[in-house]
Design a protein around this motif. Structure first.
Motif, short mmCIF file in Angstrom:
data_model
loop_
_atom_site.label_atom_id
_atom_site.label_comp_id
_atom_site.label_asym_id
_atom_site.label_seq_id
_atom_site.Cartn_x
_atom_site.Cartn_y
_atom_site.Cartn_z
N LEU A 191 0.82 -1.21 0.00
CA LEU A 191 0.00 0.00 0.00
C LEU A 191 0.85 1.27 0.00
CD1 LEU A 191 -2.77 -1.05 2.55
CD2 LEU A 191 -2.84 -1.14 0.05
N THR A 192 2.17 1.10 0.08
CA THR A 192 3.09 2.24 0.11
C THR A 192 2.97 3.06 -1.16
OG1 THR A 192 4.62 0.90 1.40
CG2 THR A 192 5.50 2.90 0.41
N ARG A 193 2.81 4.38 -1.01
CA ARG A 193 2.79 5.29 -2.15
C ARG A 193 4.21 5.70 -2.50
NH1 ARG A 193 -2.18 4.86 -4.54
NH2 ARG A 193 -3.81 4.88 -2.95
N ILE A 194 4.48 5.85 -3.80
CA ILE A 194 5.84 6.08 -4.27
C ILE A 194 5.99 7.46 -4.88
CG2 ILE A 194 7.66 5.25 -5.79
CD1 ILE A 194 6.24 2.51 -5.75
N LEU A 195 6.94 8.23 -4.33
CA LEU A 195 7.36 9.50 -4.92
C LEU A 195 8.75 9.28 -5.50
CD1 LEU A 195 7.25 12.54 -5.50
CD2 LEU A 195 8.05 12.94 -3.16
N MET A 196 8.86 9.30 -6.82
CA MET A 196 10.12 9.02 -7.49
C MET A 196 10.91 10.31 -7.70
SD MET A 196 10.74 6.75 -10.94
CE MET A 196 10.39 5.19 -10.11
N LEU A 197 12.19 10.27 -7.35
CA LEU A 197 13.09 11.40 -7.55
C LEU A 197 14.05 11.09 -8.68
CD1 LEU A 197 14.12 12.20 -3.86
CD2 LEU A 197 12.20 13.14 -5.14
N THR A 198 14.36 12.09 -9.51
CA THR A 198 15.30 11.88 -10.60
C THR A 198 15.92 13.20 -11.01
OG1 THR A 198 15.59 11.03 -12.84
CG2 THR A 198 13.51 12.10 -12.35
N VAL B 239 9.77 14.92 -20.34
CA VAL B 239 8.42 14.35 -20.33
C VAL B 239 8.48 12.83 -20.46
CG1 VAL B 239 6.24 14.23 -21.60
CG2 VAL B 239 7.35 16.44 -21.25
N ARG B 240 9.37 12.35 -21.32
CA ARG B 240 9.49 10.90 -21.50
C ARG B 240 9.86 10.21 -20.21
NH1 ARG B 240 13.38 7.75 -25.89
NH2 ARG B 240 12.85 5.62 -25.20
N ASP B 241 10.83 10.79 -19.47
CA ASP B 241 11.24 10.18 -18.20
C ASP B 241 10.11 10.17 -17.19
OD1 ASP B 241 13.91 9.43 -18.74
OD2 ASP B 241 14.52 11.52 -18.61
N ARG B 242 9.37 11.27 -17.12
CA ARG B 242 8.25 11.33 -16.17
C ARG B 242 7.19 10.31 -16.52
NH1 ARG B 242 9.00 16.99 -16.80
NH2 ARG B 242 7.11 17.15 -18.08
N VAL B 243 6.90 10.18 -17.81
CA VAL B 243 5.90 9.20 -18.25
C VAL B 243 6.36 7.79 -17.92
CG1 VAL B 243 4.78 8.19 -20.27
CG2 VAL B 243 4.90 10.68 -20.03
N GLU B 244 7.65 7.51 -18.15
CA GLU B 244 8.18 6.18 -17.85
C GLU B 244 8.09 5.88 -16.35
OE1 GLU B 244 12.13 5.96 -19.28
OE2 GLU B 244 11.55 5.59 -21.38
N GLY B 245 8.46 6.87 -15.53
CA GLY B 245 8.41 6.66 -14.08
C GLY B 245 7.01 6.38 -13.59
N LEU B 246 6.06 7.15 -14.06
CA LEU B 246 4.67 6.93 -13.66
C LEU B 246 4.15 5.62 -14.22
CD1 LEU B 246 3.36 10.58 -14.17
CD2 LEU B 246 3.78 9.44 -11.99
N GLY B 247 4.63 5.25 -15.41
CA GLY B 247 4.21 3.98 -16.00
C GLY B 247 4.69 2.77 -15.23
N LEU B 248 5.77 2.93 -14.49
CA LEU B 248 6.29 1.83 -13.66
C LEU B 248 5.41 1.58 -12.44
CD1 LEU B 248 10.07 2.76 -13.70
CD2 LEU B 248 9.05 0.76 -14.79
N ALA C 30 4.88 4.42 -10.13
CA ALA C 30 5.08 5.51 -9.18
C ALA C 30 3.82 6.37 -9.11
CB ALA C 30 6.28 6.37 -9.60
N ASP C 31 3.53 6.90 -7.94
CA ASP C 31 2.34 7.73 -7.76
C ASP C 31 2.61 9.20 -8.06
OD1 ASP C 31 0.32 5.80 -6.35
OD2 ASP C 31 2.23 5.48 -5.36
N ASP C 32 3.88 9.60 -7.95
CA ASP C 32 4.24 10.99 -8.21
C ASP C 32 5.70 11.03 -8.61
OD1 ASP C 32 4.03 13.72 -8.46
OD2 ASP C 32 3.58 14.11 -6.34
N TYR C 33 6.13 12.17 -9.16
CA TYR C 33 7.46 12.27 -9.77
C TYR C 33 7.98 13.67 -9.50
CZ TYR C 33 10.81 11.06 -13.51
OH TYR C 33 11.93 10.76 -14.23
N LEU C 34 9.20 13.77 -8.97
CA LEU C 34 9.77 15.07 -8.63
C LEU C 34 11.20 15.13 -9.17
CD1 LEU C 34 9.24 17.73 -7.13
CD2 LEU C 34 10.14 16.66 -5.06
N THR C 35 11.49 16.23 -9.87
CA THR C 35 12.80 16.38 -10.51
C THR C 35 13.77 17.12 -9.60
OG1 THR C 35 11.68 16.49 -12.67
CG2 THR C 35 13.95 17.28 -12.56
N LYS C 36 15.01 16.63 -9.55
CA LYS C 36 16.07 17.31 -8.83
C LYS C 36 16.63 18.42 -9.72
CE LYS C 36 17.74 13.03 -6.64
NZ LYS C 36 18.92 12.13 -6.54
N PRO C 37 17.06 19.54 -9.13
CA PRO C 37 16.88 19.94 -7.73
C PRO C 37 15.44 20.34 -7.47
CG PRO C 37 17.87 21.73 -8.96
CD PRO C 37 17.77 20.57 -9.91
#
Length: 219
Positions: free
Chosen positions: A72-79, A84-93, A95-102
């Motif tokens: 049930l753990t929600r996933i916030l992916m950092l990269t 756009v392609r990377d964000r789509v890929e991450g969410l497609g895996l 992940a529930d949300d996606y945040l770009t560094k910095p």
């Protein structure tokens, strides 16, 4: 709320963890994907803050396994990559949300809290019992109209007791809900926090000790 931060940059991992702890979240840290899976296997985390480019086991594979296991753990992916392609890929895996560094810490905190709310059943934002009113959204507490100046840990302990609705919580229950990994009940952390909380709540006593069982808020 329990959070697992998985980040191989030690300074960044500790910066995130300490920030979240200051905001009354219980936070553990892992530095690689394999360590993250071990912690996830034994700990019930509401949110996983997951760096994508990890040693040992790539963040993508960690994400896939969390989803496959039905956690049930929600996933916030950092990269570091924000295309756009990377964000789509991450969410497609999964992940529930996606945040770009910095990133700005305040944004990370807002996203973690939002995911934490989604990880749990809907809960009332204001808790009331025995004259205590706890506003979890505004982080404010009062008793019989008197404002209570609580530390973050005291606030979290009081919230856990109020959510139990009069049921008894053991010291181990409170450790699991409020403190970080490896905190032992034998450290007296719970008893110290409860002693300070009782003093601030004042008279008549409202936090009861049930011998051999734990603690509860009187009705």
């Amino acid at each position: 709320m329990r959070v697992l931060v998985v980040e191989d940059e030690e300074f960044l991992a500790e910066m995130i963890a300490e920030g979240l702890r200051r905001d009354a979240l219980a936070v553990d840290v892992a530095s690689d994907g394999l360590e993250a899976l071990r912690k996830l296997r034994f700990g019930a985390y509401d949110v996983l803050v997951l760096d994508r480019d990890l040693p040992g086991l790539h963040g993508d594979d960690v994400c896939r396994r969390v989803v496959r296991q039905g956690l049930l753990t929600r996933i916030l992916m950092l990269t570091a990559s924000g295309t756009v392609r990377d964000r789509v890929e991450g969410l497609g895996l999964g992940a529930d949300d996606y945040l770009t560094k910095p990133f700005a810490y305040d944004e990370l905190l807002a996203r973690v809290l939002a995911l934490g709310r989604r990880a749990r059943p809907a809960l009332p934002p204001v808790l009331e019992r025995a004259g205590i009113v706890l506003d979890t959204a505004r982080r404010q507490a009062s008793r019989d109209g008197r404002h209570l100046h609580l530390s973050r840990k005291e606030f979290a302990v009081l919230e856990a007791l109020l959510r139990a609705e009069g049921a008894v919580l053991s010291g181990e229950d409170l450790i699991e809900q409020v403190w970080e990994e490896h905190t032992s009940y034998r450290t007296n952390a719970v008893r110290v926090a409860l002693s300070k909380l009782r003093a601030k709540l004042g008279e008549p006593p409202v936090v009861e000790t049930v011998p051999g069982a734990g603690y509860r808020i009187a009705s």
